[in-house]
Design a protein around this motif. Sequence first.
Motif, PDB file in Angstrom:
ATOM      1  N   GLY A   1     -18.075 -22.634  20.898  1.00 23.51           N
ATOM      2  CA  GLY A   1     -16.955 -22.821  19.954  1.00 23.51           C
ATOM      3  C   GLY A   1     -16.214 -22.662  19.954  1.00 23.51           C
ATOM      4  N   LEU A   2     -14.800 -22.654  20.010  1.00 23.85           N
ATOM      5  CA  LEU A   2     -13.665 -22.535  20.796  1.00 23.85           C
ATOM      6  C   LEU A   2     -13.498 -20.969  20.781  1.00 23.85           C
TER       7      LEU A   2
ATOM      8  N   LEU B   1     -21.742 -24.990  17.878  1.00 27.51           N
ATOM      9  CA  LEU B   1     -21.070 -24.225  16.524  1.00 27.51           C
ATOM     10  C   LEU B   1     -19.889 -24.334  16.477  1.00 27.51           C
TER      11      LEU B   1
ATOM     12  N   MET C   1     -16.794 -25.390  16.502  1.00 24.55           N
ATOM     13  CA  MET C   1     -15.645 -26.782  17.696  1.00 24.55           C
ATOM     14  C   MET C   1     -17.172 -27.186  18.513  1.00 24.55           C
TER      15      MET C   1
ATOM     16  N   ILE D   1     -14.795 -19.065   7.560  1.00 27.48           N
ATOM     17  CA  ILE D   1     -14.560 -19.946   8.398  1.00 27.48           C
ATOM     18  C   ILE D   1     -15.403 -21.293   7.731  1.00 27.48           C
TER      19      ILE D   1
HETATM   20  C1  MLT Z   1     -15.122 -22.295  16.261  1.00 23.40           C
HETATM   21  O1  MLT Z   1     -15.498 -21.254  16.462  1.00 23.40           O
HETATM   22  O2  MLT Z   1     -15.138 -22.843  16.988  1.00 23.40           O
HETATM   23  C2  MLT Z   1     -13.411 -21.993  15.580  1.00 23.40           C
HETATM   24  O3  MLT Z   1     -13.522 -21.298  14.030  1.00 23.40           O
HETATM   25  C3  MLT Z   1     -13.678 -23.712  15.188  1.00 23.40           C
HETATM   26  C4  MLT Z   1     -12.447 -23.906  14.469  1.00 23.40           C
HETATM   27  O4  MLT Z   1     -11.277 -23.117  14.887  1.00 23.40           O
HETATM   28  O5  MLT Z   1     -12.018 -25.194  13.284  1.00 23.40           O
END
Ligand code: MLT
Length: 245
Positions: free
Chosen positions: A9-10, A73, A75, A197
């Motif tokens: 993820g990001l 996960l 991103m 989120i």
């Molecule tokens: C992530 O965990 O990759 C982010 O929350 C993705 C997002 O901000 O859309």
Amino acid sequence: MIDVVWVHGLGLDRRMWDGLSPGLAGVARVHAEDLPGFGDSRLPPLRTVDAMADAVRAQVDRLGGARFVLGGLSMGGYVVLAYLRRHGAERPPAGLVLFDTRAEADGPEARRGRDETAALIRAEGDLEAYALRMMPRLVSPAAAPRASMAVRSMIAAQPVESVAVASLALRDRADSTAVLGAIRVPTLVACGEDDAITPPEGMRALAAAIPGARFALVAGAGHVAPMERPGECSALVRDFLSGAS
Ligand code: MLT
């Protein structure tokens, strides 16, 4: 044994999957790499989610012709869906695992938020404050302090510019909802029950849009379920893989 390719993820990196590996021993060969710009990668960050999907394709090509399950996960899930759009016909995965993600593109408010995030973290110059701000949305109130610390320190350790560039890439990502109905491989959709989120309602709808997908709620986890509840998540994946391979 099947190969599993994980996409992080990001603000995270390949290490976010470490907790799942012991539970997958003997069932899967795990391939978790840092996307360019993250973790130990010294490459510049990629400016689009499609380019991230192309990087995953290059990784898949390095596996040779092996059957593989593709998982991500958040991103990483956007990247998995972009992979299906761009490479799914030519080099299809044998199964999919989607943790805490969505198929829709960002709306106007989310897009503005990405611009603000990129500008703010560039101005701040490091990710300590960003990581702290994000924590209440990233992990469940029930998360173990050790897991929360691991998430926070992993984010704070990433290069600022990589997170800024990736935020803008997410801002501009394409909608992937059209690919969902065409998925024909076994798919596990898993969501932390306290995910703020990509909450469970949206994830249930995502699973419902994928023919035959299995939905699982991870109790006591938020958005970063595999880091918060690695034992539960690896058991889910292990069980899924025993049906998918
Ligand atoms: C992530 O965990 O990759 C982010 O929350 C993705 C997002 O901000 O859309």
